[in-house]
Design a protein around this motif. Structure first.
Motif, PDB file in Angstrom:
ATOM      1  N   THR A  28      45.430  34.161  37.904  1.00 61.20           N
ATOM      2  CA  THR A  28      45.068  34.545  36.542  1.00 61.20           C
ATOM      3  C   THR A  28      43.787  33.838  36.110  1.00 61.20           C
ATOM      4  N   LEU A  29      43.686  32.548  36.376  1.00 66.58           N
ATOM      5  CA  LEU A  29      42.513  31.768  35.977  1.00 66.58           C
ATOM      6  C   LEU A  29      41.302  32.100  36.830  1.00 66.58           C
ATOM      7  N   PHE A  30      41.486  32.265  38.119  1.00 64.71           N
ATOM      8  CA  PHE A  30      40.395  32.635  39.021  1.00 64.71           C
ATOM      9  C   PHE A  30      39.803  33.979  38.608  1.00 64.71           C
ATOM     10  N   ILE A 324      35.686  19.820  46.797  1.00 64.22           N
ATOM     11  CA  ILE A 324      36.169  20.373  45.529  1.00 64.22           C
ATOM     12  C   ILE A 324      36.480  21.862  45.663  1.00 64.22           C
ATOM     13  N   THR A 325      35.583  22.612  46.272  1.00 64.12           N
ATOM     14  CA  THR A 325      35.838  24.051  46.400  1.00 64.12           C
ATOM     15  C   THR A 325      36.990  24.325  47.357  1.00 64.12           C
ATOM     16  N   ARG A 326      37.157  23.465  48.358  1.00 57.81           N
ATOM     17  CA  ARG A 326      38.297  23.651  49.262  1.00 57.81           C
ATOM     18  C   ARG A 326      39.621  23.428  48.536  1.00 57.81           C
ATOM     19  N   GLU A 327      39.602  22.583  47.514  1.00 60.10           N
ATOM     20  CA  GLU A 327      40.819  22.364  46.729  1.00 60.10           C
ATOM     21  C   GLU A 327      41.269  23.625  46.006  1.00 60.10           C
ATOM     22  N   MET A 328      40.354  24.554  45.756  1.00 56.46           N
ATOM     23  CA  MET A 328      40.710  25.799  45.078  1.00 56.46           C
ATOM     24  C   MET A 328      41.666  26.643  45.916  1.00 56.46           C
ATOM     25  N   GLY A 329      41.629  26.434  47.224  1.00 56.38           N
ATOM     26  CA  GLY A 329      42.544  27.149  48.109  1.00 56.38           C
ATOM     27  C   GLY A 329      43.857  26.422  48.323  1.00 56.38           C
ATOM     28  N   GLU A 330      43.962  25.203  47.790  1.00 55.24           N
ATOM     29  CA  GLU A 330      45.180  24.417  47.971  1.00 55.24           C
ATOM     30  C   GLU A 330      46.029  24.351  46.705  1.00 55.24           C
ATOM     31  N   LEU A 346      38.980  26.435  38.225  1.00 55.57           N
ATOM     32  CA  LEU A 346      39.337  27.754  38.751  1.00 55.57           C
ATOM     33  C   LEU A 346      38.480  28.847  38.120  1.00 55.57           C
ATOM     34  N   ILE A 347      38.249  28.753  36.821  1.00 53.44           N
ATOM     35  CA  ILE A 347      37.398  29.743  36.153  1.00 53.44           C
ATOM     36  C   ILE A 347      35.970  29.672  36.689  1.00 53.44           C
ATOM     37  N   ASN A 348      35.444  28.461  36.829  1.00 57.47           N
ATOM     38  CA  ASN A 348      34.099  28.299  37.392  1.00 57.47           C
ATOM     39  C   ASN A 348      34.019  28.830  38.815  1.00 57.47           C
ATOM     40  N   TRP A 349      35.056  28.578  39.607  1.00 52.42           N
ATOM     41  CA  TRP A 349      35.057  29.013  41.003  1.00 52.42           C
ATOM     42  C   TRP A 349      35.122  30.540  41.087  1.00 52.42           C
ATOM     43  N   GLY A 350      35.960  31.161  40.267  1.00 57.06           N
ATOM     44  CA  GLY A 350      36.009  32.622  40.240  1.00 57.06           C
ATOM     45  C   GLY A 350      34.668  33.194  39.835  1.00 57.06           C
ATOM     46  N   TYR A 351      34.016  32.567  38.870  1.00 54.13           N
ATOM     47  CA  TYR A 351      32.699  33.011  38.408  1.00 54.13           C
ATOM     48  C   TYR A 351      31.662  32.877  39.522  1.00 54.13           C
ATOM     49  N   ALA A 352      31.622  31.691  40.159  1.00 56.21           N
ATOM     50  CA  ALA A 352      30.604  31.418  41.181  1.00 56.21           C
ATOM     51  C   ALA A 352      30.746  32.338  42.383  1.00 56.21           C
ATOM     52  N   THR A 353      31.990  32.556  42.841  1.00 56.19           N
ATOM     53  CA  THR A 353      32.190  33.415  44.013  1.00 56.19           C
ATOM     54  C   THR A 353      31.934  34.877  43.676  1.00 56.19           C
ATOM     55  N   CYS A 354      32.295  35.298  42.456  1.00 56.49           N
ATOM     56  CA  CYS A 354      31.984  36.663  42.031  1.00 56.49           C
ATOM     57  C   CYS A 354      30.473  36.851  41.946  1.00 56.49           C
ATOM     58  N   ASP A 355      29.787  35.885  41.390  1.00 62.02           N
ATOM     59  CA  ASP A 355      28.325  35.939  41.301  1.00 62.02           C
ATOM     60  C   ASP A 355      27.707  36.115  42.684  1.00 62.02           C
ATOM     61  N   ALA A 356      28.185  35.330  43.658  1.00 62.59           N
ATOM     62  CA  ALA A 356      27.646  35.422  45.018  1.00 62.59           C
ATOM     63  C   ALA A 356      27.967  36.767  45.649  1.00 62.59           C
ATOM     64  N   GLY A 369      23.837  33.510  37.634  1.00 63.39           N
ATOM     65  CA  GLY A 369      24.411  33.250  36.325  1.00 63.39           C
ATOM     66  C   GLY A 369      24.490  31.758  36.060  1.00 63.39           C
ATOM     67  N   ARG A 370      25.284  31.412  35.068  1.00 59.89           N
ATOM     68  CA  ARG A 370      25.476  30.002  34.695  1.00 59.89           C
ATOM     69  C   ARG A 370      26.964  29.765  34.526  1.00 59.89           C
ATOM     70  N   LEU A 371      27.488  28.722  35.152  1.00 66.22           N
ATOM     71  CA  LEU A 371      28.908  28.458  35.115  1.00 66.22           C
ATOM     72  C   LEU A 371      29.416  28.439  33.683  1.00 66.22           C
ATOM     73  N   PRO A 372      30.517  29.134  33.400  1.00 68.20           N
ATOM     74  CA  PRO A 372      31.018  29.226  32.021  1.00 68.20           C
ATOM     75  C   PRO A 372      31.500  27.892  31.448  1.00 68.20           C
ATOM     76  N   VAL A 373      31.913  26.958  32.322  1.00 65.66           N
ATOM     77  CA  VAL A 373      32.303  25.624  31.855  1.00 65.66           C
ATOM     78  C   VAL A 373      31.413  24.604  32.576  1.00 65.66           C
ATOM     79  N   PRO A 374      30.169  24.468  32.129  1.00 66.93           N
ATOM     80  CA  PRO A 374      29.185  23.641  32.877  1.00 66.93           C
ATOM     81  C   PRO A 374      29.539  22.173  32.955  1.00 66.93           C
TER      82      PRO A 374
END
Length: 379
Positions: A28-30, A324-330, A346-356, A369-374
């Motif tokens: 949900t957060l991702f 840190i990004t590997r923790e998103m999968g754990e 999680l929100i930043n990671w979903g944003y960054a990977t979607c952007d890429a 873009g710019r991370l929503p929670v900088p």
């Protein structure tokens, strides 16, 4: 399941499908992060079909319910996405919504019953008295499809405003059904939270090709539903015909069992998760291969919570692969409280990977873009 007449109209030359996978509140957060970026790029308003499974069903149903309140500017960007869509979901993910429903369901099972505790939780905390009929009509927003699985027939069941379809029973219209109940069915992870019961009038079911159980009155009267991830963890089936496919994938987990457990319930839960992950990877791989083989006119963007952002090959990606990004999968896939820091990452990671993913495929001319929670970075 075949594409139906109800969704055929959205599978035209410019049809765009957004698939939001399962994975509990982690998903949900991702997905929130991905939806923020899609909105900034003007793609959210262009989506013709949104599908949701389990944790992603929460996003999809809430997006459909909120759609008429979103204010889109001339560039196709919703200017009030945060207050209307994001903040209620973040509040939901600060609560604990799996322990009590699980215990209530286990107690009910002892006397041959089932509990609606999860239905009540989703109704109380997010959906209220909304029904499938409150989702957008064609032309007024995306078609929203919630994916579940039928324990009785063994088939997928798709719920939308205009149709309920079980490949073995047929189809019917059920717009008066509680949206909270359908989302609960999609997120009812077995064996703790399922089954979720949806009762229907057998006379309202219409036959469909291949519906070998259409004459089974009892099966049509009482749908015995469980998590949509049992069949389709990514929620891809309803959007197979779309020309552009956007996949937000939070199903993969790198969690490792470092201690041995002989407790059968823990083993069963772990086995179900492993099977879901394996199925998710297989389905995603097959879908990508088929779309690539079908011609250059089809486009796909696939971003994953446990994927490599470096693999997109962008020098100006918003993050780099790290501890840190590997923790998103754990992170856990439960429906329990995620701390503000976990939510932000999680929100930043979903944003960054979607952007890429978007800048590597459907919109190569977009600027980063710019991370929503900088203040909560990924480096």
């Amino acid at each position: 399941m075949q594409t139906t007449a109800a969704n055929a109209s959205v599978h035209g030359a410019n049809a765009t499908g957004l698939a939001l996978s399962g994975g509990g509140f982690r998903a949900t957060l991702f997905h929130i992060g991905g939806i923020i970026r899609l909105n900034e790029l003007g793609w959210l308003k262009r989506v013709s079909t949104v599908t949701g499974c389990s944790g992603g069903a929460i996003n999809a149903a809430w997006l459909g319910l909120c759609w008429k309140r979103l204010e889109f500017n001339a560039g196709g960007t919703a200017t009030n996405l945060d207050e209307v869509y994001i903040q209620p979901l973040r509040k939901l993910c600060r609560g604990n919504h799996d322990v009590w429903p699980s215990l209530a369901n286990m107690a009910a099972m002892l006397i041959g019953l089932h509990s609606d505790a999860l239905v009540h939780a989703w109704r109380r905390c997010l959906f209220g008295d909304a029904t499938l009929g409150d989702l957008p009509v064609e032309g007024a927003g995306p078609r929203v499809v919630i994916c579940t699985s039928n324990l009785a027939t063994g088939a997928e069941v798709h719920f939308s405003r205009d149709e309920v379809r079980d490949a073995r029973l047929g189809s019917m219209q059920l717009p008066e059904t509680s949206l909270a109940r359908i989302v609960a069915a999609s997120s009812a992870f077995p064996p703790f939270l399922s089954p979720c019961i949806v009762r229907t009038d057998p006379a309202r079911w219409q036959p469909a090709p291949g519906a070998d159980l259409h004459n089974e009155e009892q099966l049509k009267r009482r749908l015995l539903l469980t998590d949509g991830g049992v069949h389709d963890p990514l929620g891809l089936e309803p959007v197979r015909g779309c020309t552009t496919l956007l996949i937000s994938d939070a199903t993969v987990t790198r969690e490792v069992w470092r201690t041995t457990s002989s407790f059968w319930i823990r083993q069963l839960g772990r086995t179900t998760i492993i099977q879901t992950i394996a199925n998710s990877r297989r389905v995603a791989r097959e879908m990508v291969e088929k779309m690539k083989a079908s011609g250059s006119d089809r486009r796909i963007a696939h971003w994953c919570n446990a994927g490599s952002i470096d693999a997109f090959g962008l020098d100006d990606a918003l993050a780099r692969d790290s501890d840190i990004t590997r923790e998103m999968g754990e992170m856990r896939t439960r429906l329990n409280c995620f701390s503000p820091r976990e939510q932000d990452r999680l929100i930043n990671w979903g944003y960054a990977t979607c952007d890429a993913a978007m800048r590597s495929g459907p919109q190569t001319d977009a600027t980063p873009g710019r991370l929503p929670v900088p203040d909560t970075g990924l480096k």
